[in-house]
Write an enzyme that holds these catalytic residues in place. Structure first.
Site, PDB file in Angstrom:
ATOM      1  N   THR A 179       0.747  -1.247   0.000  1.00  0.00           N
ATOM      2  CA  THR A 179       0.000   0.000   0.000  1.00  0.00           C
ATOM      3  C   THR A 179       0.754   1.258   0.000  1.00  0.00           C
ATOM      4  OG1 THR A 179      -1.562  -0.871   1.362  1.00  0.00           O
ATOM      5  CG2 THR A 179      -1.599   1.465   1.173  1.00  0.00           C
ATOM      6  N   GLU A 259       0.961   3.612  10.833  1.00  0.00           N
ATOM      7  CA  GLU A 259      -0.011   4.246  11.730  1.00  0.00           C
ATOM      8  C   GLU A 259       0.063   3.701  13.149  1.00  0.00           C
ATOM      9  OE1 GLU A 259      -3.541   3.479   9.582  1.00  0.00           O
ATOM     10  OE2 GLU A 259      -3.430   5.336   8.414  1.00  0.00           O
ATOM     11  N   ASN A 378      -7.707   4.676  13.012  1.00  0.00           N
ATOM     12  CA  ASN A 378      -8.520   4.058  11.972  1.00  0.00           C
ATOM     13  C   ASN A 378      -9.983   3.890  12.348  1.00  0.00           C
ATOM     14  OD1 ASN A 378      -6.736   3.490   9.662  1.00  0.00           O
ATOM     15  ND2 ASN A 378      -5.532   2.564  11.301  1.00  0.00           N
ATOM     16  N   SER A 383     -11.709   8.271   7.819  1.00  0.00           N
ATOM     17  CA  SER A 383     -10.248   8.319   7.730  1.00  0.00           C
ATOM     18  C   SER A 383      -9.811   7.549   6.513  1.00  0.00           C
ATOM     19  CB  SER A 383      -9.622   7.716   8.976  1.00  0.00           C
ATOM     20  OG  SER A 383      -9.875   6.335   9.040  1.00  0.00           O
TER      21      SER A 383
END
Lengths: 383, 383
Positions: A179, A259, A378, A383
């Protein structure tokens, strides 16, 4: 640094107003040549964003003049209208840089399922074209951030030529690809086939072996553009090594900024009967939420490693598995080895070594811990 | 309720001191017959705990007289010593209930990789044997808890016969099986083959379709013991239906009590070309950390559903996918449908319906959200 480290490239990053936050959200990378050779690797997710479909087609002839990228919206799962939007982005970019739209790649990142505010996007493309400069690489890297806390750039130099790049990605990081949006540039003179081989090889052992959260994106794109502006044609192996170095650097930066992460975890699988086995085991371990929670809590809970290994089809004997955590062999022959308390997990970097004792192959998968901060980040709306 | 709802069974749960907390941690279930027929299903994890290896062998002849279960330690990845410990547990139990050790199943749950305190375990077995009673089912259900916040029991009745059961499980819940210990009992008179078919069928669509956290245990065991004490031999289909009902009830209780969960999520995949496709898609969706965080935050983020569907090999056209969340069709033809804000996720139960529009098969996978509480619970040392 970044995409303008190599000669022949200009870049810019501007605020188009796609994001509500007012942060930069649109970037251009333009190849001034003389060569326009390019290669790309895209997500293996079968649900592919409109810009991925567009860019894949644009790359069919191995040439790219420009890349337009936006954050603030993924333009994924947006139906025929979204496909029109991706095409319009390419057309506006082509007009602004005196190229043709079929040599423009489009990359988008952000929320899935929402159309882009196209007036702002097209105005942003015009503004970015006006701002293009030979030191605009950092601005471009800033403008493609979503939840990234830092922008990501890397560079490697050869003998008279350079490979540079930028990346964005902090969540939905998983193999095939990991990603992200990545644009690499080089002023080496190389054909599309050489670029393609170098890029695929580098991606296979870097971005494809990053697994932050097991979630595969609809928008992953890695592009490599060559301007030939250095006038040097390096040996294919030298170019491949430089591309690999930049990909490794960027992949590390991606995991380092994942994250909510507080630990960077390297899962090294050794003694595997095949590289495929090593990768399968490494991914399974890297995807264990329970293990990732334990490592967050600095608990060397090797039982959670073995339970993850046991779900794979790799060749191994459960009673001959060894696991070391930060060099302490906490599991030997599938049972307790050194006291687990000897493994010091207080630092940010953790290395897990899983020895399958079934062959000579190995692989490294990079991941991070699972934290309350990841959940928080998340679980916020949109988001 | 529980394992003593059916005639012919006695049970007990005691504090053996395996857990530091002083909570009950050892249970016995004894079948007084006249029949001793039994069936079992075990984890498909290739790293299997010593008690799983023992119980699998004990069940080879389709007979069980007793089950001894402990919490406070999984006796997994404990080497040859752990195998000895499992055998000793069976031998002590056999002595206490006038049986033979090869008709005693052993189930352990708790931390992986640590040996059990065998003196306490064997004393506990003696104490439990003294405490056996025909209403000891609830005590047994309490004694097998680990991080379970409640004990789990269920019962279904036929015409003159009963199926009852208990379960434990709150983490490491994932398919094949869904991490847990489950003991079912019936006073129906049925042979091992009938029990085996009923159990496998029920497990396939219940425990095997629970996926709390994608982590597969080394200790999963589901046992079904028949005493024949009712004197009734029900039709195989009737018995199977009752076993299914009890398994469904317990599976729901497992997901309802999953570690840190605030939402119970049912992923219903319809329009699949095959049941296998439906299960694959359901599992992929149920394992998306990003989606599970979004649902925790009550965000109907259907893009994360599609990105999970896209990672599967199921038959579908990305441009013909439909997704409904709590009955609101937020995604139609792979793009935005009804406004996502119309989906109300404020309740504890959430239903996601994914329509692949490729056939008539379907499956339901049950999961829960990913929360900071899950991270907290699983990052504490030695949990």
């Amino acid at each position: 640094m970044s995409v303008t480290a190599a000669l022949g490239f200009r870049a810019a990053g501007v605020t188009a107003g796609i994001k509500d936050s007012g942060a930069p959200d649109l970037a251009l990378v333009v190849n001034r040549g003389p060569s326009r050779a390019a290669a790309g690797v895209f997500t293996s997710n079968r649900v592919q964003a409109a810009p991925v479909r567009w860019s894949r087609a644009a790359l069919a002839d191995g040439r790219l003049t420009a890349v337009v990228l936006n954050s603030g919206g993924a333009n994924a799962c947006t139906g025929p209208g979204g496909a029109d939007d991706a095409r319009l982005m390419a057309e506006h970019t082509a007009r602004a840089v005196d190229g043709t739209s079929d040599e423009v790649a489009v990359c988008s990142t952000g929320l899935i399922g929402v159309r882009l505010p196209m007036n702002r996007v097209t105005d942003g493309i015009a503004a970015a074209a006006d701002a293009l400069s030979s030191d605009g690489g950092e601005d471009a890297a800033v403008a493609i951030r979503t939840t990234d806390s830092v922008h990501k750039m890397a560079v490697a130099t050869g003998d008279g030529w350079t490979v540079g790049g930028m990346a964005k990605g902090a969540g939905m990081l998983a193999p095939g690809l990991a990603t992200m949006l990545v644009v690499l540039t080089t002023d080496a003179d190389a054909g599309a086939a050489v670029l393609d081989a170098a890029l695929r090889d580098a991606v296979r052992t870097t971005f494809d072996r990053v697994d932050s959260d097991g979630c595969m994106s609809t928008n992953d794109t890695v592009l490599l553009l060559a301007s030939g502006a250095s006038g040097v044609t390096p040996a294919a192996a030298d170019l491949a090594a430089a591309v690999l170095a930049v990909c490794e650097d960027l992949a590390r930066q991606l995991i380092g900024d994942a994250e909510g992460a507080s630990k960077e975890i390297e899962v090294a699988v050794v003694g595997a009967a095949s590289e495929a086995d090593a990768v399968e085991v490494g991914r399974s371990v890297a995807r264990s939420n329970l293990l990732k929670c334990a490592l967050h809590g600095e608990d060397p809970n090797w039982g959670r490693v073995l339970s993850a290994v046991g779900t794979t089809s790799a060749v191994f004997d459960p009673d001959r598995l060894d696991v070391a955590i930060n060099g302490v062999q906490v599991c030997r022959d599938g049972a307790e080895g050194e006291p687990r308390d000897r493994a010091d997990l207080s630092g940010r970097r953790i290395t897990l070594t899983v020895d399958l004792r079934s062959g000579d192959s190995s692989a490294v998968i990079r991941t991070n811990d699972l934290t309350a901060a990841y959940v928080h980040e998340n679980s916020a709306y949109s988001s």
